[in-house]
Design a protein around this motif. Sequence first.
Motif, PDB file in Angstrom:
ATOM      1  N   ASP A 241      19.270   9.489  24.339  1.00 61.13           N
ATOM      2  CA  ASP A 241      18.870  10.125  23.087  1.00 61.13           C
ATOM      3  C   ASP A 241      17.339  10.136  22.982  1.00 61.13           C
ATOM      4  OD1 ASP A 241      18.832  11.213  20.569  1.00 61.13           O
ATOM      5  OD2 ASP A 241      19.060   9.263  19.579  1.00 61.13           O
ATOM      6  N   ASN A 242      16.716  10.866  23.883  1.00 59.03           N
ATOM      7  CA  ASN A 242      15.249  10.939  23.893  1.00 59.03           C
ATOM      8  C   ASN A 242      14.783  12.254  23.280  1.00 59.03           C
ATOM      9  OD1 ASN A 242      15.128   8.533  25.211  1.00 59.03           O
ATOM     10  ND2 ASN A 242      14.311   9.344  27.129  1.00 59.03           N
ATOM     11  N   ILE A 243      13.544  12.265  22.818  1.00 60.28           N
ATOM     12  CA  ILE A 243      12.986  13.551  22.398  1.00 60.28           C
ATOM     13  C   ILE A 243      12.364  14.226  23.621  1.00 60.28           C
ATOM     14  CG2 ILE A 243      12.542  12.802  20.034  1.00 60.28           C
ATOM     15  CD1 ILE A 243       9.481  12.847  20.939  1.00 60.28           C
ATOM     16  N   ARG A 244      12.092  15.507  23.480  1.00 59.88           N
ATOM     17  CA  ARG A 244      11.492  16.270  24.586  1.00 59.88           C
ATOM     18  C   ARG A 244      10.024  16.507  24.247  1.00 59.88           C
ATOM     19  NH1 ARG A 244      15.366  19.476  27.447  1.00 59.88           N
ATOM     20  NH2 ARG A 244      13.803  21.120  27.641  1.00 59.88           N
ATOM     21  N   VAL A 245       9.149  16.070  25.122  1.00 61.74           N
ATOM     22  CA  VAL A 245       7.726  16.268  24.832  1.00 61.74           C
ATOM     23  C   VAL A 245       7.037  17.057  25.929  1.00 61.74           C
ATOM     24  CG1 VAL A 245       7.499  14.146  23.473  1.00 61.74           C
ATOM     25  CG2 VAL A 245       6.943  14.098  25.906  1.00 61.74           C
TER      26      VAL A 245
END
Lengths: 394, 424
Positions: A241-245
Amino acid sequence: MSTATEQSKVDALVSRAQALYEDVSFESVRRWKGQSECRKAIGFLPIYAPREVIHAAGALPVGILGGGDQLEIVRGDSFFQSYICHLPRSVVEMAVSGRLDAMDGFLFPSICDVIRNLSGMFQMLLAGKYVHYLDLPQNFDSELGGEFYRTELHAIADAVGALTGTRVTDSRLRGSIALYNQNRRAIQELLQLRTEQPWLVPTTEYYLLLRAGYLLPVDQHTALIDEYLQAVPHAGRRPLDNIRVLIRGAFCEQPPLALLRTLERAGCYVVDDDFVLGSRFIPRQLDETGDPWTALVEGFTRHSVSTASKYDEANTKGEDLVSLVRAVRADGVLLMAPSFCDPALLDQPMLQSALDKAGIPFTSFKYSEDTGQFQVIREQAGTFADAIKLWGKA
Amino acid sequence: MTAQAIKDQSQERQKQMLSDYFDSLAHAKENGRKVVYTFVPGNLTELIANFDLLPVLPEINALQNGMRGRTGDFIHAAEKSGHSEDVCTYVKADIGMLKAGNMGPTGQPLPKPDMLLLSYTGCFTFLKWFELLRKEYADCPVVMLHVPYQGDGHVTPQMRKYVADQIRDKVIPALEKLSGRKFDPDKLKRDLKRSSVAEDDLVWVLESARHKPSPIDAYFGGVYYIGPIFTAFRGTQDAVDYYQLLRSEIEERIRLGLGPVTPEGNLGEEKYRIVTEGPPNWTSFREFWRMFYSEGAVVVASTYTKVGGLYDRGFRHDPANPIETLADYCMGCYTNLSLPERINLIESYMNEYQADGLLINSVKSCNSFSAGQLLILREIEKRTGKPGGFIESDLVDPRYFSAANIKNRLESYFQMIEARRGRA
Ligand code: SF4
Ligand code: SF4
């Protein structure tokens, strides 16, 4: 094919890349040169150098990106004031400690005043070696900047050809372009996979694979990436559950590996970045059949990527960044720049205002290639990721 | 006429020229004049004048503001709005001034640019500076003149052609379009002729420092002497007259055996002859200067006074080749020289001006100057056997001028020269 087998294949490929990354004395280049008397190596600094020309002259282009956190600086600091970035210190350290002895020449691309003046320092510190300041055009008109760049390309071909004894003919250069086209294709596939399924391609692995291309002969590097691309989808990796940067500002002095690991642990998948940017400065395939010099000139003047040290003639860098953020579906942007890096830091206000206007979350921090403390960055990136997960904005 | 009276004349003349210039800027819009922002190194003043356009030089505004103590607040404002503390303070002083209403150093308003002429000579920050200004001025048009660097220590025919072609094919058409006037080659030749006349006198003045005692200070005084020719006045009769007047003053000083003028009158005994590398600090300019003259130190040659042209090595604007000469001018500015060539130049200054040592003022803002200066220092010490001194400050950021520290260092440096002399 079991998951475990594929994972171990990936591990083997990554550890090969890691060994190259750790090779700050360029032993791999020495070994390559050791196989034949007439082999030569040409080092180039960030960001971009036309490796095809060096290759066509029969030499190995070697990317010199500084010593990261692996090199103890003994003499390098005595050449630079405290307010100058770290990369030139480690590069000078490498030079005065003999680590760069395997290089027969150097290209210093025109990206900032530090690299520019470093070229002159090399002319003095390594007197007798071929040291050339590669003045990449800031005028992109084919009749003006294009013609000027063509003379630069020929000058490099002649100088490196004189070292190797191999003349850069059109057909040799076409052959080199074809090999680098394969490499561009492989890198684009890697980038795409990482953007689409970032959990398959952790940033550190991706980074090490790119870095390997700065030491390996091009065909070997292409094969390395291709093997990785074949194995990694079957290695049983699962999304988190990571954000996309998206990352900007790291085009020259490189962040240490541990910093990339920190970002991922803080909950960020990197889906676009400008690390090792020279390896994909011209993202598209170059013409393999016509005049090869024109192919290289047009590649640079018309198709190279936008970056802080290149004049934004079209005045669209802000909008382009925003479009890219949307295209790669990034949730936010990390503006990370090396401390005291003029081009990256002077660029930031323009990028920030474009992101602000578009309502895209961003955060910024500085690093240096030998940063050893990651607590602050971990907290900053972690808070950024959490805020985006919770509220969709930072 | 006494030397003092002549000195007053030349200073007054320059003051008047500057005040007229800032006046013309303040009233540019109401007088229908268009304005081109451009940089000092590689400025194309004669060409801008060819179209009756007014040049604005942001570095000059920044340094003038620095001397008037205004830049600390400007820099602070720029940093608050997102500009990094690590970057060139000229840029931040300029952006800060803009945000504070764009009142220039004389307190009069500065006109908005109608064009940003990006003469990209000797410094990468220029590129970013005008990219930033373009945004501040609602996408004001930018014309790029890429000036290649003398990386291999010389100008090649290809480099010259590249710059000349850009001037012909990009810069002139853009200026024609902006001004609505046709390019007038005859006027350009006439102006370039005047430039070269003034340049002759400037060189004479700079080289007068070979006398013992030197009648000038080539750094603290030098920055005034280069003012007109580095800025809006090159190619004008005003500049020709100013340099004639200045030259006659210096001739008179030599005749009278006088040393340089300082803010506290004529310098007494000339104790140390120094070559300097690097720009001065502007926020504490007078204080910095005093640290030299109070010790009897005179700067006999400086690299900073070559950032807007290296005339003392023979370059003159040549009316016979008007476009190529502008190209050569751009490529020949000091910060466009390779590091080894900078070292050769400094070494020749050390010898020609019989200097006692090299002092480097390393400014935090400017990587173009600063990166590599420690190598320059060591190399000059090695080649000349004369002691080198190294101090650090900044251009217009008052936070980086540590007076006590710099004074200490300078005093020890002068003592070191003394000690070496004792041994010699
Ligand atoms: S990190 Fe930035 S300032 Fe330093 S050498 Fe690289 S581009 Fe130049
Ligand atoms: S970096 Fe140096 S040369 Fe460039 S704008 Fe700043 S002070 Fe001027």
